[in-house]
Design a protein around this motif. Structure first.
Motif, short mmCIF file in Angstrom:
data_model
loop_
_atom_site.label_atom_id
_atom_site.label_comp_id
_atom_site.label_asym_id
_atom_site.label_seq_id
_atom_site.Cartn_x
_atom_site.Cartn_y
_atom_site.Cartn_z
N ILE A 228 0.77 -1.18 0.10
CA ILE A 228 -0.10 0.07 0.14
C ILE A 228 0.89 1.35 0.16
CG2 ILE A 228 -1.74 1.47 1.30
CD1 ILE A 228 -3.01 -1.19 2.17
N ARG A 229 0.57 2.33 -0.77
CA ARG A 229 1.33 3.29 -1.00
C ARG A 229 0.69 4.40 -0.28
NH1 ARG A 229 1.02 1.80 -6.56
NH2 ARG A 229 2.70 1.56 -7.40
N ARG A 230 1.32 4.73 0.96
CA ARG A 230 0.78 5.85 1.69
C ARG A 230 1.44 7.19 1.42
NH1 ARG A 230 1.23 1.18 4.39
NH2 ARG A 230 -0.75 0.58 5.47
N VAL A 231 0.62 8.20 0.81
CA VAL A 231 1.15 9.50 0.42
C VAL A 231 0.78 10.59 1.42
CG1 VAL A 231 1.17 10.96 -1.48
CG2 VAL A 231 1.15 8.53 -1.72
N ILE A 232 1.86 11.64 1.70
CA ILE A 232 1.49 12.70 2.49
C ILE A 232 1.59 13.93 1.43
CG2 ILE A 232 1.85 14.28 4.42
CD1 ILE A 232 2.93 11.74 6.02
N LEU A 233 0.53 14.65 1.17
CA LEU A 233 0.61 16.00 0.27
C LEU A 233 0.38 17.00 1.33
CD1 LEU A 233 -2.23 14.34 -1.69
CD2 LEU A 233 0.05 14.60 -2.48
N ARG A 234 0.75 18.01 0.64
CA ARG A 234 0.71 19.46 1.53
C ARG A 234 0.74 20.61 0.67
NH1 ARG A 234 7.21 21.02 2.72
NH2 ARG A 234 7.80 21.44 0.59
N ARG A 235 -0.18 21.55 1.08
CA ARG A 235 -0.25 22.75 0.66
C ARG A 235 -0.07 23.84 1.43
NH1 ARG A 235 -6.50 22.50 -1.55
NH2 ARG A 235 -7.38 22.32 0.69
N LYS A 236 0.48 24.99 0.95
CA LYS A 236 0.68 26.30 2.06
C LYS A 236 -0.88 26.93 2.26
CE LYS A 236 4.26 28.07 1.15
NZ LYS A 236 5.52 29.15 0.42
N ILE A 237 -1.02 27.39 3.42
CA ILE A 237 -2.16 28.11 3.93
C ILE A 237 -1.62 29.67 3.80
CG2 ILE A 237 -3.45 28.58 5.76
CD1 ILE A 237 -3.10 25.85 6.90
N ILE A 238 -2.44 30.08 3.04
CA ILE A 238 -2.35 31.75 2.73
C ILE A 238 -3.02 32.28 3.47
CG2 ILE A 238 -2.08 33.58 0.98
CD1 ILE A 238 -0.97 31.26 -0.91
N ARG A 239 -2.80 33.06 4.72
CA ARG A 239 -3.83 33.90 5.32
C ARG A 239 -4.02 35.33 4.81
NH1 ARG A 239 -5.85 30.35 8.73
NH2 ARG A 239 -4.45 29.02 9.45
N ALA A 240 -5.00 35.84 4.72
CA ALA A 240 -5.33 37.22 4.39
C ALA A 240 -4.89 38.10 5.49
CB ALA A 240 -6.90 37.07 3.73
N VAL A 241 -4.30 39.14 5.13
CA VAL A 241 -3.83 39.93 6.09
C VAL A 241 -4.70 41.57 5.76
CG1 VAL A 241 -2.07 41.69 6.84
CG2 VAL A 241 -1.48 39.22 5.76
N ARG A 242 -5.43 41.93 7.06
CA ARG A 242 -6.32 42.94 6.96
C ARG A 242 -5.55 44.24 6.60
NH1 ARG A 242 -10.93 43.85 11.15
NH2 ARG A 242 -12.20 42.56 9.47
N THR A 243 -5.93 45.03 5.59
CA THR A 243 -4.92 46.33 5.39
C THR A 243 -5.95 47.45 6.07
OG1 THR A 243 -6.22 46.49 3.16
CG2 THR A 243 -3.93 45.57 3.35
N ALA A 244 -5.36 48.39 6.60
CA ALA A 244 -6.23 49.70 7.41
C ALA A 244 -6.83 50.52 6.13
CB ALA A 244 -5.21 50.35 8.01
#
Length: 71
Positions: free
Chosen positions: A55-71
């Motif tokens: 069995i192939r066990r694969v771990i995938l990842r992706r970057k979490i991009i947080r929105a930064v509030r601007t004034a």
């Protein structure tokens, strides 16, 4: 399938997903499935482990991009 979130270093957050593929699936089929996830879901390959049972066990990842509030 399991999704985790952990920050490996300051300022970068990753989302992880674990996927398992049966040994009956060929390498080409698994590759196509992973490419589809990468193109449409933004995932990238983090780790692949092939167990003694095949069995192939694969771990995938992706970057979490947080929105930064601007004034």
């Amino acid at each position: 399938m399991r999704i985790d979130r952990r920050p490996p270093r300051a300022g970068v957050e990753w989302e992880f997903e674990q996927v398992a593929f049966a040994r009956e699936l060929s390498r080409n089929v698994v590759t196509k499935l992973l490419v589809d996830r990468a193109e449409h879901g933004g995932w990238e390959l983090d780790r692949v482990r092939i167990g003694a049972d095949g069995i192939r066990r694969v771990i995938l990842r992706r970057k979490i991009i947080r929105a930064v509030r601007t004034a």
